[in-house]
Design an enzyme around this catalytic site. Structure first.
Site, PDB file in Angstrom:
ATOM      1  N   LYS A  50       0.822  -1.210   0.000  1.00  0.00           N
ATOM      2  CA  LYS A  50       0.000   0.000   0.000  1.00  0.00           C
ATOM      3  C   LYS A  50       0.857   1.263   0.000  1.00  0.00           C
ATOM      4  CE  LYS A  50      -4.417  -1.646   1.544  1.00  0.00           C
ATOM      5  NZ  LYS A  50      -5.581  -1.526   2.373  1.00  0.00           N
ATOM      6  N   LYS A  87      -4.708  -8.983  -6.405  1.00  0.00           N
ATOM      7  CA  LYS A  87      -5.928  -9.286  -5.645  1.00  0.00           C
ATOM      8  C   LYS A  87      -7.084  -8.370  -6.083  1.00  0.00           C
ATOM      9  CE  LYS A  87      -6.428  -7.539  -1.451  1.00  0.00           C
ATOM     10  NZ  LYS A  87      -6.983  -7.282  -0.127  1.00  0.00           N
ATOM     11  N   LYS A  94     -11.297  -3.393  -3.282  1.00  0.00           N
ATOM     12  CA  LYS A  94     -12.300  -2.328  -3.421  1.00  0.00           C
ATOM     13  C   LYS A  94     -11.673  -0.983  -3.744  1.00  0.00           C
ATOM     14  CE  LYS A  94     -13.648  -3.126   1.220  1.00  0.00           C
ATOM     15  NZ  LYS A  94     -12.415  -3.315   1.988  1.00  0.00           N
TER      16      LYS A  94
HETATM   17  N1  AQP Z   1      -9.664 -10.469  -3.258  1.00  0.00           N
HETATM   18  C1  AQP Z   1      -9.944 -11.057  -2.112  1.00  0.00           C
HETATM   19  N2  AQP Z   1     -10.073 -12.403  -2.048  1.00  0.00           N
HETATM   20  C2  AQP Z   1     -10.381 -13.027  -0.873  1.00  0.00           C
HETATM   21  N3  AQP Z   1     -10.585 -12.358   0.281  1.00  0.00           N
HETATM   22  C3  AQP Z   1     -10.464 -11.027   0.259  1.00  0.00           C
HETATM   23  N4  AQP Z   1     -10.597 -10.089   1.208  1.00  0.00           N
HETATM   24  C4  AQP Z   1     -10.377  -8.870   0.681  1.00  0.00           C
HETATM   25  N5  AQP Z   1     -10.108  -8.969  -0.626  1.00  0.00           N
HETATM   26  C5  AQP Z   1     -10.136 -10.298  -0.921  1.00  0.00           C
HETATM   27  C6  AQP Z   1     -10.912 -10.393   2.592  1.00  0.00           C
HETATM   28  O1  AQP Z   1     -11.959  -9.526   2.978  1.00  0.00           O
HETATM   29  C7  AQP Z   1     -11.760  -9.191   4.350  1.00  0.00           C
HETATM   30  C8  AQP Z   1     -11.824  -7.709   4.533  1.00  0.00           C
HETATM   31  O2  AQP Z   1     -10.760  -7.068   3.913  1.00  0.00           O
HETATM   32  P1  AQP Z   1     -10.550  -5.525   4.207  1.00  0.00           P
HETATM   33  O3  AQP Z   1     -11.606  -4.735   3.563  1.00  0.00           O
HETATM   34  O4  AQP Z   1     -10.426  -5.277   5.644  1.00  0.00           O
HETATM   35  O5  AQP Z   1      -9.170  -5.193   3.622  1.00  0.00           O
HETATM   36  P2  AQP Z   1      -8.450  -5.685   2.373  1.00  0.00           P
HETATM   37  O6  AQP Z   1      -8.039  -7.114   2.530  1.00  0.00           O
HETATM   38  O7  AQP Z   1      -7.341  -4.701   2.138  1.00  0.00           O
HETATM   39  O8  AQP Z   1      -9.582  -5.588   1.252  1.00  0.00           O
HETATM   40  P3  AQP Z   1      -9.615  -4.681   0.025  1.00  0.00           P
HETATM   41  O9  AQP Z   1     -10.888  -4.931  -0.705  1.00  0.00           O
HETATM   42  O10 AQP Z   1      -8.360  -4.872  -0.776  1.00  0.00           O
HETATM   43  O11 AQP Z   1      -9.678  -3.241   0.662  1.00  0.00           O
HETATM   44  P4  AQP Z   1      -8.772  -2.009   0.337  1.00  0.00           P
HETATM   45  O12 AQP Z   1      -8.830  -1.883  -1.155  1.00  0.00           O
HETATM   46  O13 AQP Z   1      -9.383  -0.836   1.043  1.00  0.00           O
HETATM   47  O14 AQP Z   1      -7.403  -2.324   0.836  1.00  0.00           O
HETATM   48  C9  AQP Z   1     -10.431  -9.787   4.798  1.00  0.00           C
HETATM   49  O15 AQP Z   1     -10.703 -10.997   5.476  1.00  0.00           O
HETATM   50  C10 AQP Z   1      -9.740 -10.054   3.502  1.00  0.00           C
HETATM   51  O16 AQP Z   1      -8.847 -11.149   3.597  1.00  0.00           O
END
Ligand code: AQP
Length: 342
Positions: A122, A205, A208
């Site tokens: 990040k 990955k 969002k």
């Molecule tokens: N692509 C993914 N595949 C499987 N699991 C996923 N998770 C997120 N993306 C995937 C799981 O969702 C939960 C919440 O994640 P988060 O929102 O706290 O943070 P993150 O993992 O950083 O998710 P994002 O969507 O990528 O958010 P941003 O873009 O804001 O950083 C976790 O259990 C994660 O494993």
């Protein structure tokens, strides 16, 4: 380690959270929420959280943050998390998370945090400019979990390293203070889609906050948008194999098959037994139809819930009260152990 507390002496309790840093994605749903739902019917107390304090480690527009937090709560409920079976909370409404987070900032070591790959991803080359909160994120995440003495944490694959750090923080606290106070939490990383990849790049990955909306399926996307994104998803020119081994070195193909398997509650081999030999032109419409069938009821229920934000706020306020019955005594005991006068 002999100086750590066995998880078994603790009430079986699940904690997990999602950041309201954008709209929910199919990755969040398949990697985390589906398991959240099933665990509330197993032998666990379950606590699920909108982690808004984590979201602001990168800039969030205040109006968007408020909207996304309520929409995330709506997404949890629409996916099957029942406020009668689970405690549903917004992180900032339970102040013990941040209070224990500070203690853990003083337990975690700079070297441990510096090795976190999510921070490196990040922050990129910009480490001087990112917030201190982004660096400290995993210590607050450890506090989120341990302020409930949670024994199990369902997450996607990307959170594995943060959970190892949570275990290290619990063990160090227990060791430093000569107590068996915090459990050594078990990660629960299960299912066909623990790592859903971007539709545009099979090495990234699905996320969002990816600038490309075409890279992800949002839980609020309508049927046409879902079908279009799947139709345009990157693939390779070969037909689908008949066995999982044939997906090796084909990340985009593997991703679409994993998504199909997870949505249809099948194994990858079961899916390939049916679709092996098909070209993507044939497979993609089937995947789109399945995704729409599974996601449309959730997104329409989300829209219905979002038409009454006051009801969502009431659910979160009730959840915060229930949560604090667990977290306040654990924080008080932590302060006692550390030597704070109370
Ligand atoms: N692509 C993914 N595949 C499987 N699991 C996923 N998770 C997120 N993306 C995937 C799981 O969702 C939960 C919440 O994640 P988060 O929102 O706290 O943070 P993150 O993992 O950083 O998710 P994002 O969507 O990528 O958010 P941003 O873009 O804001 O950083 C976790 O259990 C994660 O494993």
């Amino acid at each position: 380690m002999s100086d750590t507390a066995p998880a078994s002496k603790f009430t079986p309790r699940v904690f997990s959270g999602i950041q309201p840093s954008g709209g929910l994605t199919l990755g969040n749903y398949l990697g985390a929420i589906k398991r959240f739902v099933s665990m509330q019917d197993e032998d666990f107390e379950t606590v699920y959280c909108m982690v808004d304090l984590h979201a602001i480690t990168v800039w969030q527009d205040p109006a968007d943050l408020r909207h996304n937090t309520r929409e995330l709560a709506a997404g949890f409920i629409a996916s099957g998390i029942s406020p009668d079976k689970s405690i549903l909370i917004n992180q900032s409404q339970v102040p013990e998370h941040a209070q224990l987070g500070w203690i853990f900032n003083c337990v975690a070591r700079m070297g441990w945090m510096g090795r976190m790959t999510q921070f490196k991803d990040k922050a990129g080359k910009n480490t001087e400019k990112v917030s201190l909160g982004l660096f400290g994120y995993p210590a607050l995440m450890a506090a989120d979990i341990l302020v409930y003495h949670a024994t199990h944490v369902p997450v996607g694959e990307d959170q594995k390293q943060h959970l190892e750090l949570t275990r290290d923080i619990a063990a160090k606290f227990n060791h430093d203070y000569g107590v068996d106070f915090f459990p050594i939490t078990e990660p629960v990383i299960e299912g066909a889609a623990t790592r859903v990849m971007s539709l545009r790049d099979g090495s990234k990955k699905m996320s969002k906050s990816d600038p490309s909306d075409a890279s992800r399926i949002n839980m609020t996307d309508d049927a046409d948008t879902i079908a279009k994104k799947i139709r345009k998803a990157k693939t390779d020119p070969d037909a689908l194999p008949s066995e999982a081994a044939g997906l090796e070195n084909r990340p985009e193909a593997r991703n679409l098959v994993n998504i199909y398997a997870a949505l249809n509650e099948q194994t990858v081999d079961q899916v390939l037994a049916d679709v092996g030999g098909q070209q993507f032109g044939t497979f993609k419409p089937q995947l789109a139809e399945l995704a729409v069938a599974k996601l449309a009821p959730i997104s329409s229920e989300m829209a219905r819930l979002m038409s009454d934000p006051a009801e969502i706020d009431r659910i979160l306020a009730k959840g915060a009260l229930q949560a604090r019955e667990i977290t306040a005594p654990i924080l008080k005991k932590t302060y006692d152990i550390v030597g704070m006068v109370s």
